[in-house]
Structure formats: C-alpha cells, structure tokens
Design an enzyme around this catalytic site. Structure first.
Site, PDB file in Angstrom:
ATOM      1  CE1 TYR A  92      50.126  31.328  41.846  1.00 18.39           C
ATOM      2  CE2 TYR A  92      49.284  29.448  43.069  1.00 18.39           C
ATOM      3  CZ  TYR A  92      49.284  30.795  42.814  1.00 18.39           C
ATOM      4  OH  TYR A  92      48.440  31.620  43.515  1.00 18.39           O
ATOM      5  CE  LYS A 138      53.686  45.252  33.724  1.00 19.29           C
ATOM      6  NZ  LYS A 138      52.977  46.533  33.871  1.00 19.29           N
ATOM      7  CG  ASP A 177      46.001  33.644  43.621  1.00 17.67           C
ATOM      8  OD1 ASP A 177      44.974  33.110  44.070  1.00 17.67           O
ATOM      9  OD2 ASP A 177      46.912  34.103  44.342  1.00 17.67           O
ATOM     10  CG  ASP A 206      41.431  36.568  46.272  1.00 15.18           C
ATOM     11  OD1 ASP A 206      40.977  35.505  45.796  1.00 15.18           O
ATOM     12  OD2 ASP A 206      42.023  36.629  47.368  1.00 15.18           O
TER      13      ASP A 206
HETATM   14  C1  IPM Z   1      43.203  29.944  45.112  1.00 18.01           C
HETATM   15  C2  IPM Z   1      44.070  29.957  46.346  1.00 18.01           C
HETATM   16  C3  IPM Z   1      45.255  29.042  46.130  1.00 18.01           C
HETATM   17  C4  IPM Z   1      46.052  29.589  44.961  1.00 18.01           C
HETATM   18  C5  IPM Z   1      46.171  28.864  47.358  1.00 18.01           C
HETATM   19  C6  IPM Z   1      45.403  28.354  48.548  1.00 18.01           C
HETATM   20  C7  IPM Z   1      47.358  27.991  47.062  1.00 18.01           C
HETATM   21  O1  IPM Z   1      44.450  31.248  46.677  1.00 18.01           O
HETATM   22  O2  IPM Z   1      42.721  28.866  44.747  1.00 18.01           O
HETATM   23  O3  IPM Z   1      43.028  31.004  44.527  1.00 18.01           O
HETATM   24  O4  IPM Z   1      46.874  30.492  45.133  1.00 18.01           O
HETATM   25  O5  IPM Z   1      45.845  29.093  43.839  1.00 18.01           O
HETATM   26 MG    MG Z   2      43.577  32.726  45.454  1.00 19.40          MG
END
Ligand code: IPM
Ligand code: MG
Length: 351
Positions: free
Chosen positions: A142, A189, A245, A249
């Site tokens: 990032y 990884k 990240d 999710d």
């Molecule tokens: C999260 C989001 C953010 C990330 C985006 C909006 C930049 O997906 O907080 O998980 O990737 O960190």
């Molecule tokens: Mg995210």
C-alpha cells in the site's frame, strides 16, 4: 469524563451511519455521566469537493487534538471508474492512517446467535466463531514505490517491510493473543515473498518472549480456504496490509453481513474507529444502510478509552436490537425492516 471525538463522516452512507453512532454515544454519555464534544471534519470525496484534498491539514489538526476519531466511509464511484484521477478519496484514508501512525488494524470476526442463518456458510461450520484479524496498516504494498515505466506500458507496486515495522505489529499480535486464547497465526506467503520471510523470521524470533502463546505459520492462500471451512480453528491472525484487506472482507461473510463488522486502527497515539464496509454509494441518502458496524466501532472506541462498561452496554443493546428484529433491510429477511435512523433511535433509547 470529558471526551473530545473527531467525527469524520466521509462519503456515501458514511454520514448516515455516523449519525446513528453519535446518537448511541450521546445516550451512553448521558447514562454514564460523560460529556462528549464532537469535532466534525472533512474527509474523502466530500473533502476533495470542498477543499481539493481528501485529508486536509485542518482535519488532521482536529484528529490529533482529539481523544479518538470516529470514521464513516470513504470513496465515490466518480473516481472508481477513472484510473486517471490524480486525487482520489482513498488517498485521504491512507494519508490519515500514515500521519496518525495507525499501524495496527484490529478487525474482530464473530457471529451473532440470532443471525447465524444469515451467513451463506453452514451453521455447524461457523457457530461460535470468535477470531480477530490484526492487519498491518501503514506499510507493505500500500505504501511502497509505485509507478509506470516503458511509456506507461509497464506498471509496478512494490512491497517493502522493515524489521521494526514487523516487530511492532507482531508485538501487538502477541499482546492480543495473551489476552485471548493464546493462539496466534502468522499469515504470510513465505514460500514466495521475501517480505514474508522477514515476517516469519521475526515472529519466530519473538516466540521466545511469549512462551505461552502457541504460534502457527500458514500461507495466505491456505488461510483463505480454511477461514471459511474451519473458522473456529483460528483466534488471532496477524498479517500484512494487502493480505489483511482481502481476508477481512472474506471473514465478514462468516458473520452474515459486512454491515456488522467494526474495526479499530491503533498505533502510536490516538485510535480511529470505523466500520469495515465501504461507502456503499448505491444506498447513500436512502436511509437504508445498516448502522451497526459503526455503532460497534464506537464500542471498540470506548473499550480503548478504558470505558469497558460503556462498550459492553453498546454491545448488549445491539444484540437486543438483533434479537428483537429492529434491523435494516439487509438483515430483515422479508420481515419488517427499519430505516437506518430508526435503528439508531431505538438503540439510543434502549441504552
Ligand atoms: C479497507 C478499505 C480500504 C483499504 C480502501 C478504501 C483504501 O478497503 O479499509 O479495508 O484497502 O484499506
Ligand atoms: Mg478493504
């Protein structure tokens, strides 16, 4: 107690869900005799529109002079489909994480007994899941060098970690594990990536400082699979920025709705509390978004401010709303659903 809280509503459904969290926090303040001074500030696309910058200096000043930051969501479709946009809302979030030193993102994953059948995963797999992801938040791909070369025909993003960055997130992971079931999984990884080998080596060295913690090392691809097969096998999972990240999710599927999952970003000084969902532009302004992830993020905020009873009161009222069916349409399952603001009012009233 006097609390000063920066309020960054952001974009999309951000303002609507933040409004409900404010109602709930104010009800907590009344019940427990605190005083909260809210400090609204601009961020995201809303800030780009107003001042041309997604995380303006003024907002940063407000954040650093507060006890905590409560954050809604960031992002706008206008930017998503325009790869050439120079300024993007998400840059505001990344800049804020970096400038506030928020290197650790804590994302708990748990199930709600009353919602267990909302998950697309079978009850017997997910029942009792209670794990926490610790995602490194200010390093890795990032924040590495990125760019184009060969006249724009080649693109690159680089992933870099320093030993010190790994040590501080690992330390946090071990500390969380010590307070929970003393089980930690380092997700990497290391069979391919050098940064992952640095992670693994660092965790291995640190194991001796936490002899009570049982550490496992697993590859991220395998974790992606096992997470939805046997979520109960995990307790604390520590991983780098991008893997975290993606996996968080995925983990939200276990709870049945992304609209329920809170998070805390902590590090050098103040913490930032935000739902893990995004700005959900399709729902913006419709008063239908689920405010619970933001409300539960406020609970994490109280906990970090050492106000455990307050945090617990929020969690209880959220559970109560779920079992009484006072829910937004994403959870209503064809039954009566409530508006975002009605759920907020109900929670505040029942605190
Ligand atoms: C999260 C989001 C953010 C990330 C985006 C909006 C930049 O997906 O907080 O998980 O990737 O960190
Ligand atoms: Mg995210």
């Amino acid at each position: 107690m006097n609390l000063k809280i920066a309020l960054l509503a952001g974009d999309g459904i951000g303002p609507e869900v933040i409004d409900q969290a404010v109602k709930v926090c104010n009800a907590i303040a009344t019940r427990f005799d605190h005083h909260i001074e809210w400090k609204p500030a601009l961020t995201g696309a809303a800030a780009i529109d107003a001042v041309g910058e997604p995380y303006p200096d003024e907002t940063h000043e407000i954040c650093v002079s507060s006890d905590a930051v409560l954050f809604g969501a960031i992002g706008h479709p206008r930017f998503d489909n325009d790869p050439s946009a120079k300024v993007r809302p998400e840059q505001g979030l990344l800049k804020m994480r970096k400038k506030l030193g928020l290197f650790a993102n804590v994302r708990p994953t748990f199930t709600f007994p009353s919602l267990i059948d909302k998950s697309p995963l079978r009850r017997e797999r997910i029942e009792g899941t209670d794990l926490v992801f610790l995602r490194e938040l200010t390093g890795g791909i990032y924040f590495g060098q990125r760019g184009r070369k060969d006249n724009g025909e080649t693109a690159f993003d680089t992933c870099t970690y320093t030993r010190a960055e790994v040590v501080r997130i690992a330390k946090k992971g071990f500390e969380i594990a010590m307070k929970r079931s003393k089980k930690l999984c380092c997700v990497d990884k290391a069979n391919v990536l050098e940064t992952s080998r640095l992670w693994r080596e660092t965790f291995q060295r640190m194991e001796k400082d936490y002899p009570e913690v049982e550490v496992s090392y697993e590859f991220v691809d395998a974790v992606a699979m096992r997470l939805v097969q046997w979520p109960n096998a995990y307790d604390v999972l520590v991983t780098m920025n991008l893997f975290g990240d993606i996996l968080t999710d995925e983990a939200s599927v276990i709870s049945g709705s992304m609209g329920l999952m809170p998070s805390a970003s902590v590090g050098e000084s103040i913490g930032l509390y935000e739902p893990i969902h995004g700005s959900y532009p399709q729902a913006a302004g419709k008063n239908i978004a689920n405010p619970l992830a933001t409300v539960l993020s406020a609970a994490m905020m109280f906990e970090d401010l050492n106000l455990d009873e307050e945090a617990q009161a929020i969690r209880e009222v959220v559970n109560q709303s779920l079992s009484e069916g006072i829910v937004t349409e994403d959870l209503a399952d064809g039954n009566k659903s409530y508006k975002t603001s009605e759920v907020g009012d109900w929670l505040a009233k029942n605190i």
